[in-house]
Each structure stands twice: as structure tokens, then as C-alpha cells.
Enzyme design. Sequence first.
Site, PDB file in Angstrom:
ATOM      1  N   SER A  17       0.722  -1.147   0.122  1.00 57.74           N
ATOM      2  CA  SER A  17      -0.103  -0.052  -0.151  1.00 57.74           C
ATOM      3  C   SER A  17       0.696   1.351   0.047  1.00 57.74           C
ATOM      4  O   SER A  17       2.033   1.253   0.504  1.00 57.74           O
ATOM      5  CB  SER A  17      -0.791   0.085   1.366  1.00 57.74           C
ATOM      6  N   GLN A  39      -2.435   3.923   5.792  1.00 55.58           N
ATOM      7  CA  GLN A  39      -1.774   2.824   5.043  1.00 55.58           C
ATOM      8  C   GLN A  39      -0.516   2.039   5.733  1.00 55.58           C
ATOM      9  O   GLN A  39      -0.204   1.090   5.297  1.00 55.58           O
ATOM     10  CB  GLN A  39      -1.300   3.660   3.906  1.00 55.58           C
ATOM     11  N   HIS A  42      -0.943  -1.482   7.194  1.00 50.20           N
ATOM     12  CA  HIS A  42      -1.159  -2.369   6.407  1.00 50.20           C
ATOM     13  C   HIS A  42      -0.022  -3.449   6.193  1.00 50.20           C
ATOM     14  O   HIS A  42      -0.113  -4.559   6.177  1.00 50.20           O
ATOM     15  CB  HIS A  42      -1.398  -2.010   4.942  1.00 50.20           C
ATOM     16  N   GLU A 107      -0.307   5.212  -5.234  1.00 53.36           N
ATOM     17  CA  GLU A 107      -1.677   4.363  -5.193  1.00 53.36           C
ATOM     18  C   GLU A 107      -2.708   5.500  -4.584  1.00 53.36           C
ATOM     19  O   GLU A 107      -3.912   5.728  -5.501  1.00 53.36           O
ATOM     20  CB  GLU A 107      -1.542   3.326  -4.492  1.00 53.36           C
ATOM     21  N   HIS A 108      -2.419   6.011  -3.473  1.00 49.43           N
ATOM     22  CA  HIS A 108      -3.439   7.067  -2.969  1.00 49.43           C
ATOM     23  C   HIS A 108      -2.850   8.442  -2.904  1.00 49.43           C
ATOM     24  O   HIS A 108      -1.551   8.372  -2.118  1.00 49.43           O
ATOM     25  CB  HIS A 108      -3.955   6.632  -1.720  1.00 49.43           C
ATOM     26  N   ASP A 141     -11.975   3.517   0.900  1.00 42.44           N
ATOM     27  CA  ASP A 141     -11.833   2.165   1.343  1.00 42.44           C
ATOM     28  C   ASP A 141     -13.273   1.456   1.377  1.00 42.44           C
ATOM     29  O   ASP A 141     -13.505   0.242   1.061  1.00 42.44           O
ATOM     30  CB  ASP A 141     -11.034   1.823   2.458  1.00 42.44           C
ATOM     31  N   HIS A 200       4.837 -11.166 -44.893  1.00 37.16           N
ATOM     32  CA  HIS A 200       3.856 -10.130 -44.793  1.00 37.16           C
ATOM     33  C   HIS A 200       3.902  -9.181 -45.939  1.00 37.16           C
ATOM     34  O   HIS A 200       2.596  -8.837 -46.395  1.00 37.16           O
ATOM     35  CB  HIS A 200       4.334  -9.022 -43.612  1.00 37.16           C
TER      36      HIS A 200
END
Length: 212
Positions: A17, A39, A42, A107-108, A141, A200
Site C-alpha cells: 500500500s 496505510q 497495512h 496509489e492514494h 476504502d 507479410h
Amino acid sequence: KKLVFGKVDIDMIAGPSEILVIADEGADPSFVAADLLSQAEHDPLASAILLTTSRSLLEEVNQELEKQCAVLPKKEIAQASIRDYGRSIVCDSISECIDFANAIAPEHLELCIGDPMAYLSGVQNAGSVFLGYYTCESIGDYFGGTNHVLPTNGTARFSSALGVDAFVKKSCFLHYSREAVIQYGHYIETMAEEEQLQAHANAVTVRLRNGK
């Protein structure tokens, strides 16, 4: 998730986190410390970063961190996180804080400032953004409605929160007429030959030579 990926799709491999709080002189240090610890508890590998324009706020937040952390049930985890992956940095301006945050791509991201909307457009890289003094990450959350599955480890630079579109499977469709192949085929031949993929190129060449 790693075990099933390839047989089914997954959202992402999320790491420890992360929270980055940008706070101005009007922020309540007890709010900021509580949000950082939300956080940090965690995982010892979780990161909790404070960017502020106020040195006095930084010092008060550090005091609050010690006080609040001491009574947490998971204080050993939170203490390890703050010690090893926590940072408190004074910046010259909120804009500089935003630039720093974009480089980290947390992340946050909390904009714990008086006028967060004035700076929101500058945020380019963040999993989820929480605006104002009272919008703590915990609201996201449990109750606010924003998604809780977010990119970590800097991947917010190129990926987004889990959303409805992650569950939508898409296919591409393409149709070229004979006239379109005649008009653009030589470009395709050139690019294929540049990559030394002659088959190709041949798939276009036979249509240019033999098309009806």
C-alpha cells in the site's frame, strides 16, 4: 492472481500500500498523521509520504505520528513502515508538491489543502485522489464509492483503477477495399520489408498484382 493469469484475465498485480499526502499550512496535523498511518499499518513495506509547504506542520505531524502510532494494535507494522518507507518533505509550493507526486505516481493521493480543486487538473499520475481536509483515504476504502483496487509501485503512470471497462472484452474490425489496397499497399510493403518480414509484404503484393 499470478497462478490463474493466462487462463483468465486479472485486474493487476498490486504491491504494498502507498499514500502520499500533500498538505498546506491549514491542514490539521492530527488528520495528516492519521491518514499516513492508515496505510502504514497495512504492511512494513507500505509507504507513507508527506509533502508540505509548511515546516511547522511537518514537525507537528511527526509528533502526531509518534503519539498515534503508540496506541495502534498494529503499531510494530506501522512503525516499521514509517521508519523504512516514510518520508516528510518541505516543498516551495503546492505546484512543486504536485510535480513531485506525479513523479512518484502513488496509489492514494490526498490533497489535504484549502482549495484542492484549483490544483486537481495538475494531477496526472495517481490511482485515486482524495480532495480536501475531510476526505480521508478510509472513506474511499469503505464508503465513498471509488474503487479500492488501485495501481501501485508507480504503475499509476500508465494504468488506472479497476473499473467496469476492465470486465469488457473487445475485438477490432477492419475492412479494406481493392481500391484502398491499391492506394496504400506500397506503404505496407515497405514497412514489412523494413522489418524483414517478406511474407507479410507478399500478402499485400499478390493483391496488388492479381487483384480483381
